[in-house]
Design a protein around this motif. Structure first.
Motif, PDB file in Angstrom:
ATOM      1  N   GLU A 166      45.431  79.696  17.805  1.00  0.00           N
ATOM      2  CA  GLU A 166      45.648  80.612  19.535  1.00  0.00           C
ATOM      3  C   GLU A 166      45.847  78.661  20.306  1.00  0.00           C
ATOM      4  OE1 GLU A 166      46.175  83.238  23.658  1.00  0.00           O
ATOM      5  OE2 GLU A 166      44.674  83.477  21.701  1.00  0.00           O
ATOM      6  N   ILE A 167      44.609  78.445  20.002  1.00  0.00           N
ATOM      7  CA  ILE A 167      44.827  77.473  20.662  1.00  0.00           C
ATOM      8  C   ILE A 167      45.705  75.826  20.078  1.00  0.00           C
ATOM      9  CG2 ILE A 167      43.102  75.448  21.321  1.00  0.00           C
ATOM     10  CD1 ILE A 167      40.749  76.852  21.028  1.00  0.00           C
ATOM     11  N   LYS A 168      45.628  76.065  18.930  1.00  0.00           N
ATOM     12  CA  LYS A 168      46.635  74.416  18.471  1.00  0.00           C
ATOM     13  C   LYS A 168      47.851  74.862  18.454  1.00  0.00           C
ATOM     14  CE  LYS A 168      44.087  73.550  13.985  1.00  0.00           C
ATOM     15  NZ  LYS A 168      43.706  73.827  12.608  1.00  0.00           N
ATOM     16  N   GLU A 169      48.583  76.054  19.214  1.00  0.00           N
ATOM     17  CA  GLU A 169      49.866  76.569  19.396  1.00  0.00           C
ATOM     18  C   GLU A 169      50.206  76.016  20.969  1.00  0.00           C
ATOM     19  OE1 GLU A 169      52.743  77.915  18.440  1.00  0.00           O
ATOM     20  OE2 GLU A 169      51.001  77.682  16.182  1.00  0.00           O
ATOM     21  N   SER A 170      49.215  75.488  21.569  1.00  0.00           N
ATOM     22  CA  SER A 170      49.379  74.467  23.289  1.00  0.00           C
ATOM     23  C   SER A 170      50.507  73.332  22.533  1.00  0.00           C
ATOM     24  CB  SER A 170      47.687  74.487  23.688  1.00  0.00           C
ATOM     25  OG  SER A 170      47.912  73.410  24.666  1.00  0.00           O
ATOM     26  N   PRO A 171      50.835  73.446  23.136  1.00  0.00           N
ATOM     27  CA  PRO A 171      51.950  72.541  22.850  1.00  0.00           C
ATOM     28  C   PRO A 171      50.838  70.771  23.635  1.00  0.00           C
ATOM     29  CG  PRO A 171      53.233  73.604  24.546  1.00  0.00           C
ATOM     30  CD  PRO A 171      51.797  74.282  23.910  1.00  0.00           C
ATOM     31  N   VAL A 172      49.981  70.964  24.741  1.00  0.00           N
ATOM     32  CA  VAL A 172      49.140  70.129  24.963  1.00  0.00           C
ATOM     33  C   VAL A 172      48.143  69.739  23.771  1.00  0.00           C
ATOM     34  CG1 VAL A 172      47.019  69.402  26.839  1.00  0.00           C
ATOM     35  CG2 VAL A 172      48.772  70.890  27.280  1.00  0.00           C
ATOM     36  N   ILE A 173      47.809  70.676  23.035  1.00  0.00           N
ATOM     37  CA  ILE A 173      46.709  70.041  22.360  1.00  0.00           C
ATOM     38  C   ILE A 173      48.213  69.713  21.379  1.00  0.00           C
ATOM     39  CG2 ILE A 173      45.479  71.603  20.729  1.00  0.00           C
ATOM     40  CD1 ILE A 173      44.189  71.056  23.358  1.00  0.00           C
ATOM     41  N   LYS A 174      49.067  70.260  20.886  1.00  0.00           N
ATOM     42  CA  LYS A 174      50.248  69.986  19.786  1.00  0.00           C
ATOM     43  C   LYS A 174      50.215  68.739  19.303  1.00  0.00           C
ATOM     44  CE  LYS A 174      52.513  74.141  17.985  1.00  0.00           C
ATOM     45  NZ  LYS A 174      53.891  75.073  17.514  1.00  0.00           N
ATOM     46  N   GLU A 175      50.527  68.396  20.411  1.00  0.00           N
ATOM     47  CA  GLU A 175      50.702  66.602  20.882  1.00  0.00           C
ATOM     48  C   GLU A 175      49.439  65.542  20.144  1.00  0.00           C
ATOM     49  OE1 GLU A 175      53.000  63.055  22.088  1.00  0.00           O
ATOM     50  OE2 GLU A 175      53.657  65.422  21.178  1.00  0.00           O
ATOM     51  N   LEU A 176      48.409  66.839  21.239  1.00  0.00           N
ATOM     52  CA  LEU A 176      47.443  65.683  21.090  1.00  0.00           C
ATOM     53  C   LEU A 176      46.305  65.681  19.372  1.00  0.00           C
ATOM     54  CD1 LEU A 176      44.982  66.668  23.787  1.00  0.00           C
ATOM     55  CD2 LEU A 176      45.807  64.054  23.732  1.00  0.00           C
ATOM     56  N   MET A 177      47.236  66.587  18.966  1.00  0.00           N
ATOM     57  CA  MET A 177      46.175  66.558  16.731  1.00  0.00           C
ATOM     58  C   MET A 177      47.485  65.901  16.514  1.00  0.00           C
ATOM     59  SD  MET A 177      45.376  70.659  16.647  1.00  0.00           S
ATOM     60  CE  MET A 177      45.357  70.353  14.897  1.00  0.00           C
ATOM     61  N   HIS A 178      48.742  66.104  16.781  1.00  0.00           N
ATOM     62  CA  HIS A 178      50.727  64.895  16.660  1.00  0.00           C
ATOM     63  C   HIS A 178      49.564  63.481  16.425  1.00  0.00           C
ATOM     64  CE1 HIS A 178      54.020  63.884  14.826  1.00  0.00           C
ATOM     65  NE2 HIS A 178      54.146  63.302  16.086  1.00  0.00           N
ATOM     66  N   MET A 179      49.286  63.382  17.695  1.00  0.00           N
ATOM     67  CA  MET A 179      49.101  61.533  17.790  1.00  0.00           C
ATOM     68  C   MET A 179      48.109  60.969  17.491  1.00  0.00           C
ATOM     69  SD  MET A 179      49.947  61.486  21.625  1.00  0.00           S
ATOM     70  CE  MET A 179      49.657  60.222  21.968  1.00  0.00           C
ATOM     71  N   GLY A 180      46.971  62.107  16.326  1.00  0.00           N
ATOM     72  CA  GLY A 180      45.427  61.792  16.009  1.00  0.00           C
ATOM     73  C   GLY A 180      44.860  61.560  16.881  1.00  0.00           C
ATOM     74  N   LYS A 181      44.628  62.182  17.870  1.00  0.00           N
ATOM     75  CA  LYS A 181      43.942  62.131  18.876  1.00  0.00           C
ATOM     76  C   LYS A 181      42.370  63.296  18.887  1.00  0.00           C
ATOM     77  CE  LYS A 181      46.338  59.041  21.598  1.00  0.00           C
ATOM     78  NZ  LYS A 181      46.835  58.607  23.253  1.00  0.00           N
ATOM     79  N   LEU A 182      43.232  64.507  17.833  1.00  0.00           N
ATOM     80  CA  LEU A 182      42.100  65.982  18.073  1.00  0.00           C
ATOM     81  C   LEU A 182      41.658  66.302  17.055  1.00  0.00           C
ATOM     82  CD1 LEU A 182      40.677  67.398  20.067  1.00  0.00           C
ATOM     83  CD2 LEU A 182      42.289  68.656  20.484  1.00  0.00           C
ATOM     84  N   THR A 183      40.914  66.461  17.151  1.00  0.00           N
ATOM     85  CA  THR A 183      40.700  67.854  15.915  1.00  0.00           C
ATOM     86  C   THR A 183      40.387  68.962  16.165  1.00  0.00           C
ATOM     87  OG1 THR A 183      40.278  65.899  14.467  1.00  0.00           O
ATOM     88  CG2 THR A 183      38.929  67.599  13.642  1.00  0.00           C
ATOM     89  N   VAL A 184      40.540  69.601  15.280  1.00  0.00           N
ATOM     90  CA  VAL A 184      40.067  71.657  16.421  1.00  0.00           C
ATOM     91  C   VAL A 184      39.906  71.997  15.289  1.00  0.00           C
ATOM     92  CG1 VAL A 184      40.821  73.972  17.031  1.00  0.00           C
ATOM     93  CG2 VAL A 184      41.745  71.396  17.724  1.00  0.00           C
ATOM     94  N   VAL A 185      38.291  73.215  14.906  1.00  0.00           N
ATOM     95  CA  VAL A 185      37.654  73.480  13.451  1.00  0.00           C
ATOM     96  C   VAL A 185      36.898  74.361  14.531  1.00  0.00           C
ATOM     97  CG1 VAL A 185      35.328  72.172  14.060  1.00  0.00           C
ATOM     98  CG2 VAL A 185      36.465  72.996  12.125  1.00  0.00           C
ATOM     99  N   GLY A 186      36.813  75.445  14.000  1.00  0.00           N
ATOM    100  CA  GLY A 186      36.361  76.845  13.751  1.00  0.00           C
ATOM    101  C   GLY A 186      34.434  77.051  13.653  1.00  0.00           C
ATOM    102  N   ALA A 187      33.622  77.353  13.920  1.00  0.00           N
ATOM    103  CA  ALA A 187      31.978  77.585  13.844  1.00  0.00           C
ATOM    104  C   ALA A 187      31.760  78.330  13.926  1.00  0.00           C
ATOM    105  CB  ALA A 187      31.471  76.020  14.365  1.00  0.00           C
TER     106      ALA A 187
END
Length: 200
Positions: A166-187
């Motif tokens: 769900e977080i990865k579907e956020s346009p803000v998060i998507k853009e940051l991930m696309h730019m290589g600025k953010l990694t999202v992971v579960g734990a």
């Protein structure tokens, strides 16, 4: 402390893993709560190196289990580590405005919100909104054939992964991930051992 923008996601994760090892061993070193650290943060602002989305459960305080000091991690906590619009806005703020390279969705064993969803019964007031968010993960766990204790933990794992998705579907998060600025992971945090296991 280096600013979040000056380290990689891999280094940020390494800091969390090393801190968790210190916590497990009982040799925590990073819990700087003193006047000097408070003064530094009040004048220099905050520069956390990771966003942690955690459950509100009192047994799972991220700063403690990752052995981090004031200002090190940007924490968003809600029962069941679920997302709504307000929580997602907080996550986006931490990732976009504070430039954190790593975002961790942290669930845990014996999650009361997951257990309540599986066990059913009355969910008064706004508690029903939490149950409603967790129900798809519970249904998926049941469909997998899990039962008993395994059902609770399978549903917990799937709920963590659902929040990640769900977080990865956020346009803000998507853009940051696309730019290589953010990694999202579960734990997932294990209550008895104190260990955090990353889900990748």
């Amino acid at each position: 402390m280096q600013q979040g923008t000056s380290i990689s996601a891999a280094e940020a994760r390494n800091r969390l893993e090393e801190g968790n090892l210190r916590f497990i061993s009982g040799r925590g070193t990073r819990n700087d709560l003193g006047e000097g650290r408070r003064a530094e943060l009040s004048t220099g602002g905050q520069h956390p190196f990771a966003v942690v989305v955690g459950c509100s459960d009192s047994r799972v305080p991220p700063e403690v289990i990752f052995d981090q000091a004031l200002g090190d991690i940007f924490v968003v906590r809600v029962a069941g580590n679920i997302m709504d619009e307000v929580a997602l806005g907080s996550v986006e703020y931490g990732a976009e405005h504070l430039h954190t390279p790593l975002l961790v969705v942290l669930g845990h064993e014996q999650c009361g919100a997951v257990k309540a969803t599986i066990d059913g019964g009355e969910a008064p007031g706004s508690i029903g909104a939490i149950v409603g968010k967790i129900q798809p993960a519970v249904a998926k766990a049941r469909n997998s054939g899990a039962s008993g204790h395994d059902l609770y933990e399978k549903a917990t794992d799937l709920n963590i992964l659902a929040t990640v998705a769900e977080i990865k579907e956020s346009p803000v998060i998507k853009e940051l991930m696309h730019m290589g600025k953010l990694t999202v992971v579960g734990a997932k945090y294990h209550l008895r051992s104190g260990k955090v296991v990353f889900m990748d």
